[in-house]
Motif scaffolding. Structure first.
Motif, short mmCIF file in Angstrom:
data_model
loop_
_atom_site.label_atom_id
_atom_site.label_comp_id
_atom_site.label_asym_id
_atom_site.label_seq_id
_atom_site.Cartn_x
_atom_site.Cartn_y
_atom_site.Cartn_z
N HIS A 1 0.83 -1.20 0.00
CA HIS A 1 0.00 0.00 0.00
C HIS A 1 0.87 1.25 0.00
N SER A 2 0.49 2.22 -0.81
CA SER A 2 1.24 3.46 -0.93
C SER A 2 0.33 4.65 -0.64
N CYS A 3 0.79 5.52 0.24
CA CYS A 3 0.02 6.71 0.62
C CYS A 3 -0.01 7.70 -0.55
N PRO A 4 -1.20 8.15 -0.96
CA PRO A 4 -1.28 9.07 -2.09
C PRO A 4 -0.75 10.47 -1.78
N VAL A 5 -0.67 10.83 -0.50
CA VAL A 5 -0.22 12.16 -0.11
C VAL A 5 1.30 12.24 -0.03
N CYS A 6 1.92 11.33 0.77
CA CYS A 6 3.36 11.42 1.01
C CYS A 6 4.15 10.30 0.34
N LYS A 7 3.48 9.40 -0.33
CA LYS A 7 4.09 8.28 -1.07
C LYS A 7 4.81 7.28 -0.15
N ALA A 8 4.53 7.28 1.15
CA ALA A 8 5.08 6.29 2.06
C ALA A 8 4.42 4.95 1.78
N PRO B 1 2.77 -2.13 4.73
CA PRO B 1 2.56 -3.54 4.38
C PRO B 1 1.11 -3.99 4.39
N ASP B 2 0.26 -3.37 5.22
CA ASP B 2 -1.13 -3.84 5.30
C ASP B 2 -2.10 -2.67 5.45
N PRO B 3 -3.38 -2.91 5.20
CA PRO B 3 -4.37 -1.82 5.23
C PRO B 3 -4.54 -1.20 6.62
N LYS B 4 -4.42 -1.98 7.67
CA LYS B 4 -4.60 -1.45 9.02
C LYS B 4 -3.52 -0.40 9.33
N THR B 5 -2.29 -0.72 9.02
CA THR B 5 -1.19 0.21 9.22
C THR B 5 -1.38 1.44 8.33
N PHE B 6 -1.84 1.21 7.12
CA PHE B 6 -2.07 2.31 6.18
C PHE B 6 -3.12 3.27 6.74
N LYS B 7 -4.21 2.72 7.29
CA LYS B 7 -5.26 3.56 7.85
C LYS B 7 -4.74 4.36 9.05
N GLU C 1 -4.60 8.44 9.23
CA GLU C 1 -5.31 9.20 10.27
C GLU C 1 -4.35 10.04 11.10
N ASN C 2 -3.14 9.55 11.35
CA ASN C 2 -2.18 10.28 12.18
C ASN C 2 -1.40 11.35 11.42
N LYS C 3 -0.98 11.04 10.22
CA LYS C 3 -0.11 11.94 9.48
C LYS C 3 -0.87 12.95 8.61
N HIS C 4 -2.07 12.59 8.19
CA HIS C 4 -2.83 13.45 7.29
C HIS C 4 -4.27 13.62 7.81
N PRO C 5 -4.46 14.19 8.99
CA PRO C 5 -5.81 14.27 9.57
C PRO C 5 -6.76 15.20 8.80
#
Length: 75
Positions: A40-47, A50-56, A60-64
């Motif tokens: 999974h790749s973040c559309p905002v910061c491109k980080a 490995p899984d959807p839970k971590t992605f969510k 929520e924390n980095k791009h509120p």
């Protein structure tokens, strides 16, 4: 007999060097496998995560202030 001792030392040094190269090669393979697991790749910061839970959690924390992507709303 001095040459016999030098020969043994040279062989031991060569073996140690060969073992070190094998370990380095294995490390390269591990890095490759780890990078492959980041799906999974973040559309905002491109980080990459490995899984959807971590992605969510990341989103929520980095791009509120950003809206949550559609795929993460049901996770």
């Amino acid at each position: 007999m001095a040459r016999g001792q030098q020969k043994l030392q040279s062989q031991a040094k060569a073996q140690k060097k060969a073992d070190g190269q094998k370990k380095g090669h294995n490390l390269h393979e591990q890095k490759k496998a780890a990078a492959k697991a980041l799906v999974h790749s973040c559309p905002v910061c491109k980080a990459q995560m490995p899984d959807p839970k971590t992605f969510k959690q990341h989103f929520e924390n980095k791009h509120p202030k950003e809206t949550l992507p559609e795929g993460l709303k049901d996770v």
